[in-house]
Design a protein around this motif. Structure first.
Motif, PDB file in Angstrom:
ATOM      1  N   GLY A  11      -7.966  -9.681  -7.819  1.00  0.00           N
ATOM      2  CA  GLY A  11      -8.861 -10.054  -8.921  1.00  0.00           C
ATOM      3  C   GLY A  11      -8.902  -9.023 -10.033  1.00  0.00           C
ATOM      4  O   GLY A  11      -9.694  -9.123 -10.976  1.00  0.00           O
ATOM      5  N   ALA A  12      -8.044  -7.991  -9.947  1.00  0.00           N
ATOM      6  CA  ALA A  12      -8.110  -6.879 -10.910  1.00  0.00           C
ATOM      7  C   ALA A  12      -7.727  -7.352 -12.317  1.00  0.00           C
ATOM      8  O   ALA A  12      -6.844  -8.189 -12.494  1.00  0.00           O
ATOM      9  N   ARG A  13      -8.441  -6.806 -13.288  1.00  0.00           N
ATOM     10  CA  ARG A  13      -8.120  -7.065 -14.699  1.00  0.00           C
ATOM     11  C   ARG A  13      -8.042  -5.722 -15.431  1.00  0.00           C
ATOM     12  O   ARG A  13      -8.706  -4.775 -15.033  1.00  0.00           O
ATOM     13  N   SER A  14      -7.265  -5.645 -16.506  1.00  0.00           N
ATOM     14  CA  SER A  14      -7.207  -4.404 -17.294  1.00  0.00           C
ATOM     15  C   SER A  14      -8.596  -4.087 -17.812  1.00  0.00           C
ATOM     16  O   SER A  14      -9.242  -4.921 -18.459  1.00  0.00           O
ATOM     17  N   ASP A  15      -9.064  -2.875 -17.508  1.00  0.00           N
ATOM     18  CA  ASP A  15     -10.451  -2.500 -17.806  1.00  0.00           C
ATOM     19  C   ASP A  15     -10.475  -1.014 -18.177  1.00  0.00           C
ATOM     20  O   ASP A  15     -10.078  -0.179 -17.362  1.00  0.00           O
ATOM     21  N   PRO A  16     -10.930  -0.661 -19.385  1.00  0.00           N
ATOM     22  CA  PRO A  16     -10.938   0.760 -19.782  1.00  0.00           C
ATOM     23  C   PRO A  16     -11.800   1.624 -18.869  1.00  0.00           C
ATOM     24  O   PRO A  16     -11.638   2.836 -18.823  1.00  0.00           O
ATOM     25  N   HIS A  17     -12.677   0.968 -18.108  1.00  0.00           N
ATOM     26  CA  HIS A  17     -13.498   1.737 -17.166  1.00  0.00           C
ATOM     27  C   HIS A  17     -12.703   2.109 -15.914  1.00  0.00           C
ATOM     28  O   HIS A  17     -13.117   2.978 -15.142  1.00  0.00           O
ATOM     29  N   VAL A  18     -11.568   1.427 -15.724  1.00  0.00           N
ATOM     30  CA  VAL A  18     -10.675   1.736 -14.589  1.00  0.00           C
ATOM     31  C   VAL A  18      -9.267   1.914 -15.165  1.00  0.00           C
ATOM     32  O   VAL A  18      -8.447   0.991 -15.140  1.00  0.00           O
ATOM     33  N   PRO A  19      -8.977   3.082 -15.714  1.00  0.00           N
ATOM     34  CA  PRO A  19      -7.699   3.257 -16.431  1.00  0.00           C
ATOM     35  C   PRO A  19      -6.475   2.819 -15.626  1.00  0.00           C
ATOM     36  O   PRO A  19      -5.555   2.219 -16.180  1.00  0.00           O
ATOM     37  N   SER A  20      -6.475   3.035 -14.307  1.00  0.00           N
ATOM     38  CA  SER A  20      -5.302   2.647 -13.493  1.00  0.00           C
ATOM     39  C   SER A  20      -5.032   1.154 -13.562  1.00  0.00           C
ATOM     40  O   SER A  20      -3.930   0.699 -13.285  1.00  0.00           O
ATOM     41  N   SER A  21      -6.045   0.370 -13.951  1.00  0.00           N
ATOM     42  CA  SER A  21      -5.864  -1.094 -14.005  1.00  0.00           C
ATOM     43  C   SER A  21      -4.882  -1.506 -15.105  1.00  0.00           C
ATOM     44  O   SER A  21      -4.381  -2.636 -15.093  1.00  0.00           O
ATOM     45  N   TYR A  22      -4.588  -0.600 -16.028  1.00  0.00           N
ATOM     46  CA  TYR A  22      -3.616  -0.921 -17.089  1.00  0.00           C
ATOM     47  C   TYR A  22      -2.175  -0.819 -16.589  1.00  0.00           C
ATOM     48  O   TYR A  22      -1.229  -1.241 -17.251  1.00  0.00           O
ATOM     49  N   LEU A  23      -2.004  -0.242 -15.404  1.00  0.00           N
ATOM     50  CA  LEU A  23      -0.634  -0.062 -14.918  1.00  0.00           C
ATOM     51  C   LEU A  23       0.058  -1.398 -14.677  1.00  0.00           C
ATOM     52  O   LEU A  23       1.264  -1.535 -14.874  1.00  0.00           O
ATOM     53  N   ARG A  24      -0.728  -2.392 -14.260  1.00  0.00           N
ATOM     54  CA  ARG A  24      -0.120  -3.717 -13.973  1.00  0.00           C
ATOM     55  C   ARG A  24       0.571  -4.266 -15.216  1.00  0.00           C
ATOM     56  O   ARG A  24       1.624  -4.876 -15.141  1.00  0.00           O
ATOM     57  N   GLU A  25      -0.044  -4.043 -16.399  1.00  0.00           N
ATOM     58  CA  GLU A  25       0.535  -4.665 -17.609  1.00  0.00           C
ATOM     59  C   GLU A  25       1.577  -3.775 -18.265  1.00  0.00           C
ATOM     60  O   GLU A  25       2.441  -4.254 -18.991  1.00  0.00           O
ATOM     61  N   CYS A  26       1.506  -2.437 -17.992  1.00  0.00           N
ATOM     62  CA  CYS A  26       2.425  -1.585 -18.768  1.00  0.00           C
ATOM     63  C   CYS A  26       3.587  -1.060 -17.928  1.00  0.00           C
ATOM     64  O   CYS A  26       4.621  -0.679 -18.486  1.00  0.00           O
ATOM     65  N   ALA A  27       3.469  -1.050 -16.610  1.00  0.00           N
ATOM     66  CA  ALA A  27       4.595  -0.553 -15.794  1.00  0.00           C
ATOM     67  C   ALA A  27       5.648  -1.654 -15.665  1.00  0.00           C
ATOM     68  O   ALA A  27       5.316  -2.820 -15.402  1.00  0.00           O
ATOM     69  N   ARG A  28       6.892  -1.264 -15.818  1.00  0.00           N
ATOM     70  CA  ARG A  28       7.974  -2.262 -15.735  1.00  0.00           C
ATOM     71  C   ARG A  28       8.189  -2.668 -14.269  1.00  0.00           C
ATOM     72  O   ARG A  28       8.249  -3.837 -13.921  1.00  0.00           O
ATOM     73  N   GLU A  29       8.332  -1.709 -13.401  1.00  0.00           N
ATOM     74  CA  GLU A  29       8.376  -1.963 -11.948  1.00  0.00           C
ATOM     75  C   GLU A  29       7.316  -1.054 -11.343  1.00  0.00           C
ATOM     76  O   GLU A  29       7.331   0.149 -11.602  1.00  0.00           O
ATOM     77  N   LEU A  30       6.399  -1.604 -10.567  1.00  0.00           N
ATOM     78  CA  LEU A  30       5.272  -0.827 -10.049  1.00  0.00           C
ATOM     79  C   LEU A  30       5.185  -0.969  -8.545  1.00  0.00           C
ATOM     80  O   LEU A  30       5.097  -2.089  -8.024  1.00  0.00           O
ATOM     81  N   ILE A  31       5.245   0.168  -7.842  1.00  0.00           N
ATOM     82  CA  ILE A  31       5.041   0.165  -6.393  1.00  0.00           C
ATOM     83  C   ILE A  31       3.869   1.076  -6.085  1.00  0.00           C
ATOM     84  O   ILE A  31       3.752   2.154  -6.657  1.00  0.00           O
ATOM     85  N   VAL A  32       2.975   0.592  -5.239  1.00  0.00           N
ATOM     86  CA  VAL A  32       1.783   1.344  -4.857  1.00  0.00           C
ATOM     87  C   VAL A  32       1.907   1.681  -3.376  1.00  0.00           C
ATOM     88  O   VAL A  32       1.986   0.771  -2.534  1.00  0.00           O
ATOM     89  N   LEU A  33       1.989   2.971  -3.075  1.00  0.00           N
ATOM     90  CA  LEU A  33       2.133   3.430  -1.686  1.00  0.00           C
ATOM     91  C   LEU A  33       0.797   3.993  -1.224  1.00  0.00           C
ATOM     92  O   LEU A  33       0.299   4.974  -1.774  1.00  0.00           O
ATOM     93  N   VAL A  34       0.213   3.328  -0.226  1.00  0.00           N
ATOM     94  CA  VAL A  34      -1.114   3.739   0.255  1.00  0.00           C
ATOM     95  C   VAL A  34      -1.150   3.798   1.774  1.00  0.00           C
ATOM     96  O   VAL A  34      -0.342   3.126   2.449  1.00  0.00           O
ATOM     97  N   ASP A  35      -2.067   4.566   2.300  1.00  0.00           N
ATOM     98  CA  ASP A  35      -2.318   4.533   3.746  1.00  0.00           C
ATOM     99  C   ASP A  35      -3.408   3.485   3.997  1.00  0.00           C
ATOM    100  O   ASP A  35      -4.015   2.965   3.050  1.00  0.00           O
ATOM    101  N   PRO A  36      -3.656   3.132   5.266  1.00  0.00           N
ATOM    102  CA  PRO A  36      -4.641   2.072   5.549  1.00  0.00           C
ATOM    103  C   PRO A  36      -6.034   2.371   4.978  1.00  0.00           C
ATOM    104  O   PRO A  36      -6.707   1.467   4.480  1.00  0.00           O
ATOM    105  N   ALA A  37      -6.428   3.635   4.955  1.00  0.00           N
ATOM    106  CA  ALA A  37      -7.769   3.979   4.426  1.00  0.00           C
ATOM    107  C   ALA A  37      -7.856   3.665   2.939  1.00  0.00           C
ATOM    108  O   ALA A  37      -8.857   3.123   2.457  1.00  0.00           O
ATOM    109  N   ALA A  38      -6.802   3.959   2.195  1.00  0.00           N
ATOM    110  CA  ALA A  38      -6.823   3.698   0.743  1.00  0.00           C
ATOM    111  C   ALA A  38      -6.636   2.212   0.452  1.00  0.00           C
ATOM    112  O   ALA A  38      -6.920   1.759  -0.659  1.00  0.00           O
ATOM    113  N   ALA A  39      -6.196   1.460   1.460  1.00  0.00           N
ATOM    114  CA  ALA A  39      -5.985   0.013   1.276  1.00  0.00           C
ATOM    115  C   ALA A  39      -7.191  -0.804   1.724  1.00  0.00           C
ATOM    116  O   ALA A  39      -7.196  -2.036   1.578  1.00  0.00           O
ATOM    117  N   ALA A  40      -8.221  -0.122   2.227  1.00  0.00           N
ATOM    118  CA  ALA A  40      -9.309  -0.817   2.941  1.00  0.00           C
ATOM    119  C   ALA A  40     -10.042  -1.860   2.102  1.00  0.00           C
ATOM    120  O   ALA A  40     -10.551  -2.843   2.647  1.00  0.00           O
TER     121      ALA A  40
END
Ligand code: 6PG
Length: 240
Positions: free
Chosen positions: A202-231
């Motif tokens: 449900g994420a949308r680009s939001d200046p309050h969450v700068p990382s949310s802009y990565l979806r629209e500006c990264a050409r190829e985006l991979i997010v590597l997380v452990d289970p705690a960060a994915a919770a």
């Protein structure tokens, strides 16, 4: 832009493998700071030594820096130097482009834009990022004007939104958009909420969450997380 999210017990190792591939290919690689990368950099050094990779063609850049000296414990360069560059020894030493935090935010940003121009950088091959508990990435902090900057590649950040509260130098999303591949590395429960806010369904680009802009500006985006960060991602729990 699609987002590939990989939930792994050891995301640092997966990140290190990406770094080895890029460095051995002589690519332009952008490193990130903070504390999370330390393990990935150590794994990178081990992997380089294990395959005796030749890194002579690689160029290392930085996506952000604190405005402190290079030997200050808060310096992102010092983190990379201690955990990556020095342990590599003289193994085909790659070209390293340090952000000169000691110049201060604006002069340091202008200096780095000059370094990028002199190197003729049209794009980067692999760009690493972390994410803060507040959703910042690089040194682009919530609701700051730098989040919306799309003309300049590097900006000065007079006030950091999170410790260490020192001025910063940071890539903008315009610079991040110049990367063929962006990898976000995040571990621990403090990153669960921002990871979901930035990359959840449900994420949308939001200046309050700068990382949310990565979806629209990264050409190829991979997010590597452990289970705690994915919770907080839909359908996950911390121990899943
Ligand atoms: C910095 C980093 C920053 C970092 C996040 C996460 O200069 O602080 O570049 O963007 O990636 O703050 O930091 P941790 O890995 O320490 O949680």
């Amino acid at each position: 832009m699609g987002v590939e999210i990989e939930v792994l017990d050891d995301p640092a190792r997966a990140c290190a493998a990406m770094l080895v591939g890029a460095a051995a290919a002589g690519d332009d690689i952008v490193l990130t700071g903070g504390s999370t990368p330390r393990r990935a950099y150590a794994e990178f050094v081990d992997a380089v030594k294990a395959v005796d990779a030749d890194l002579s063609g690689a160029r290392f850049w930085f996506g952000d820096e604190r405005c402190v000296g290079a030997d200050d414990e808060r310096s992102n360069f010092r983190l990379a130097n201690e955990s990556l560059f020095l342990p590599l020894g003289d193994r085909a030493s790659p070209e390293i482009h340090r952000m000169r935090g000691e110049l201060g935010p604006e002069a340091g940003a202008e200096d780095y834009e000059r370094q990028l121009a002199e190197a003729g950088i049209p794009e980067f091959d692999l760009l690493m990022l972390g994410i803060g508990p507040d959703g910042h990435t690089a040194s682009l902090f919530p609701d700051q004007p730098t989040v919306r900057e799309r003309d300049r590649l590097v900006v000065g950040v007079p006030e950091a939104g999170l410790e260490p509260f020192v001025p910063r130098i940071s890539f903008t999303f315009a610079a991040i958009a110049r990367a063929k591949n962006v990898v976000v590395l995040a571990t621990g429960e403090s990153k669960a909420q921002p990871i979901a806010a930035a990359f959840g369904s449900g994420a949308r680009s939001d200046p309050h969450v700068p990382s949310s802009y990565l979806r629209e500006c990264a050409r190829e985006l991979i997010v590597l997380v452990d289970p705690a960060a994915a919770a907080c991602l839909p359908g996950r729990t911390a121990d899943a």
